[in-house]
Design an enzyme around this catalytic site. Structure first.
Site, PDB file in Angstrom:
ATOM      1  N   ASP A 107      49.315  39.745  24.526  1.00  9.60           N
ATOM      2  CA  ASP A 107      48.540  39.041  25.546  1.00  9.60           C
ATOM      3  C   ASP A 107      49.049  37.608  25.637  1.00  9.60           C
ATOM      4  OD1 ASP A 107      46.714  38.672  27.564  1.00  9.60           O
ATOM      5  OD2 ASP A 107      44.946  39.138  26.365  1.00  9.60           O
ATOM      6  N   ASP A 108      48.699  36.935  26.732  1.00  5.29           N
ATOM      7  CA  ASP A 108      49.167  35.559  26.895  1.00  5.29           C
ATOM      8  C   ASP A 108      48.456  34.616  25.925  1.00  5.29           C
ATOM      9  OD1 ASP A 108      46.779  35.869  28.300  1.00  5.29           O
ATOM     10  OD2 ASP A 108      47.513  34.976  30.159  1.00  5.29           O
ATOM     11  N   ASP A 111      41.267  33.143  23.445  1.00  2.98           N
ATOM     12  CA  ASP A 111      40.426  31.953  23.635  1.00  2.98           C
ATOM     13  C   ASP A 111      39.180  32.108  22.775  1.00  2.98           C
ATOM     14  OD1 ASP A 111      38.545  30.098  24.679  1.00  2.98           O
ATOM     15  OD2 ASP A 111      39.639  29.931  26.542  1.00  2.98           O
TER      16      ASP A 111
HETATM   17  O1  LIG Z   1      39.762  35.336  24.126  1.00  3.51           O
HETATM   18  P1  LIG Z   1      39.027  35.473  25.417  1.00  3.51           P
HETATM   19  O2  LIG Z   1      37.960  34.423  25.595  1.00  3.51           O
HETATM   20  O3  LIG Z   1      38.495  36.851  25.665  1.00  3.51           O
HETATM   21  O4  LIG Z   1      40.042  35.126  26.597  1.00  3.51           O
HETATM   22  C1  LIG Z   1      41.383  35.556  26.622  1.00  3.51           C
HETATM   23  C2  LIG Z   1      41.638  36.480  27.782  1.00  3.51           C
HETATM   24  O5  LIG Z   1      41.285  35.833  29.013  1.00  3.51           O
HETATM   25  C3  LIG Z   1      42.364  35.920  29.930  1.00  3.51           C
HETATM   26  O6  LIG Z   1      42.319  37.124  30.658  1.00  3.51           O
HETATM   27  P2  LIG Z   1      41.361  37.339  31.920  1.00  3.51           P
HETATM   28  O7  LIG Z   1      40.143  38.115  31.501  1.00  3.51           O
HETATM   29  O8  LIG Z   1      41.123  36.036  32.607  1.00  3.51           O
HETATM   30  O9  LIG Z   1      42.141  38.300  32.881  1.00  3.51           O
HETATM   31  P3  LIG Z   1      43.648  38.215  33.421  1.00  3.51           P
HETATM   32  O10 LIG Z   1      44.539  38.414  32.238  1.00  3.51           O
HETATM   33  O11 LIG Z   1      43.706  39.343  34.391  1.00  3.51           O
HETATM   34  O12 LIG Z   1      43.838  36.871  34.075  1.00  3.51           O
HETATM   35  C4  LIG Z   1      43.585  35.939  29.037  1.00  3.51           C
HETATM   36  O13 LIG Z   1      44.690  36.547  29.707  1.00  3.51           O
HETATM   37  C5  LIG Z   1      43.138  36.791  27.860  1.00  3.51           C
HETATM   38  O14 LIG Z   1      43.334  38.166  28.105  1.00  3.51           O
HETATM   39  O1  LIG Z   2      44.515  30.633  32.476  1.00  4.91           O
HETATM   40  C1  LIG Z   2      43.756  30.659  31.490  1.00  4.91           C
HETATM   41  N1  LIG Z   2      43.753  29.604  30.614  1.00  4.91           N
HETATM   42  C2  LIG Z   2      42.938  29.549  29.514  1.00  4.91           C
HETATM   43  O2  LIG Z   2      42.953  28.569  28.738  1.00  4.91           O
HETATM   44  C3  LIG Z   2      42.072  30.664  29.327  1.00  4.91           C
HETATM   45  N2  LIG Z   2      41.118  30.966  28.405  1.00  4.91           N
HETATM   46  C4  LIG Z   2      40.629  32.155  28.726  1.00  4.91           C
HETATM   47  N3  LIG Z   2      41.215  32.641  29.842  1.00  4.91           N
HETATM   48  C5  LIG Z   2      42.111  31.729  30.247  1.00  4.91           C
HETATM   49  N4  LIG Z   2      42.939  31.722  31.314  1.00  4.91           N
HETATM   50 MG   LIG Z   3      43.977  38.525  30.182  1.00  6.35          MG
END
Ligand SMILES: O=P(O)(O)OC[C@H]1O[C@H](OP(=O)(O)OP(=O)(O)O)[C@H](O)[C@@H]1O
Ligand SMILES: O=c1[nH]c(=O)c2nc[nH]c2[nH]1
Ligand SMILES: [Mg+2]
Length: 173
Positions: A107-108, A111
């Site tokens: 994952d990217d 948080d």
């Molecule tokens: O640790 P957390 O608080 O759960 O947050 C982290 C997740 O939030 C973002 O995804 P998002 O749900 O925004 O979806 P996306 O990847 O489709 O943008 C990010 O890419 C992680 O997968």
């Molecule tokens: O673009 C993002 N940046 C963040 O720091 C983050 N945390 C949760 N989801 C996120 N998405």
């Molecule tokens: Mg995500």
């Protein structure tokens, strides 16, 4: 107490913008670490943010089996209930022996750790790697590259565009 009317990004306060170039370098650095831990049977990207690092990591590791686990939680910057929209395929589940052993989840970022926790419940023996980690989510990740503070919002290159920045003397922060 946290103000629920503010989005996570507004609560964050600090901004950490990441360029494509920086992201690519950070993904390569992540792969250097993962290369010492593998080999992995398959890469599982947590969509959508995990798709970009998963492509780069899989390319560097020479892994050609790539699957997705599709989870939605943030509506832009507000986190709601987690929804698993799609799980891994039966083929990938078999490669991981049912518990995810030998699979690499990418994952990217982590948080709050909510997304990572859910994925860990589904694939407890998989290796979980992210490019960035905030302190609350950090314990859930096996390998990551850069830690950023909890009050920082990471701006990824696919969510941003180049724009004019006024000179500092005109009041720019
Ligand atoms: O640790 P957390 O608080 O759960 O947050 C982290 C997740 O939030 C973002 O995804 P998002 O749900 O925004 O979806 P996306 O990847 O489709 O943008 C990010 O890419 C992680 O997968
Ligand atoms: O673009 C993002 N940046 C963040 O720091 C983050 N945390 C949760 N989801 C996120 N998405
Ligand atoms: Mg995500």
């Amino acid at each position: 107490m946290a103000d629920k009317t503010l989005s996570a990004e507004e609560r964050a306060g600090r901004a950490f913008p990441v360029s494509w170039d920086q992201f690519h370098r950070d993904c390569r650095a992540l792969t250097w670490r993962l290369n010492e831990i593998g080999p992995f049977h398959a890469v599982v990207a947590i969509t959508r943010g995990g798709l970009v690092p998963a492509a780069i990591v899989a390319r560097e590791l020479g892994v050609r089996v790539i699957d997705t686990i599709c989870i939605a939680s943030y509506d832009h910057t507000k986190q709601g209930e987690l929804q698993v929209l799609k799980g891994i395929s039966a083929d990938t589940a078999q490669l991981g022996g049912g518990t995810g052993k030998g699979l690499l989840i990418v994952d990217d970022l982590v948080d709050t750790g909510k997304t990572g926790r859910m994925v860990r419940e589904i694939l407890p023996d998989a290796h979980f790697a992210t490019v960035y980690a905030k302190p609350k989510g950090r314990p859930l990740v096996d390998t990551f590259i850069t830690e950023v503070s909890q009050d920082t919002w990471i701006f990824f290159p696919w969510d941003t565009a180049l724009s004019f920045a006024p000179p500092l003397r005109d009041g720019a922060a």
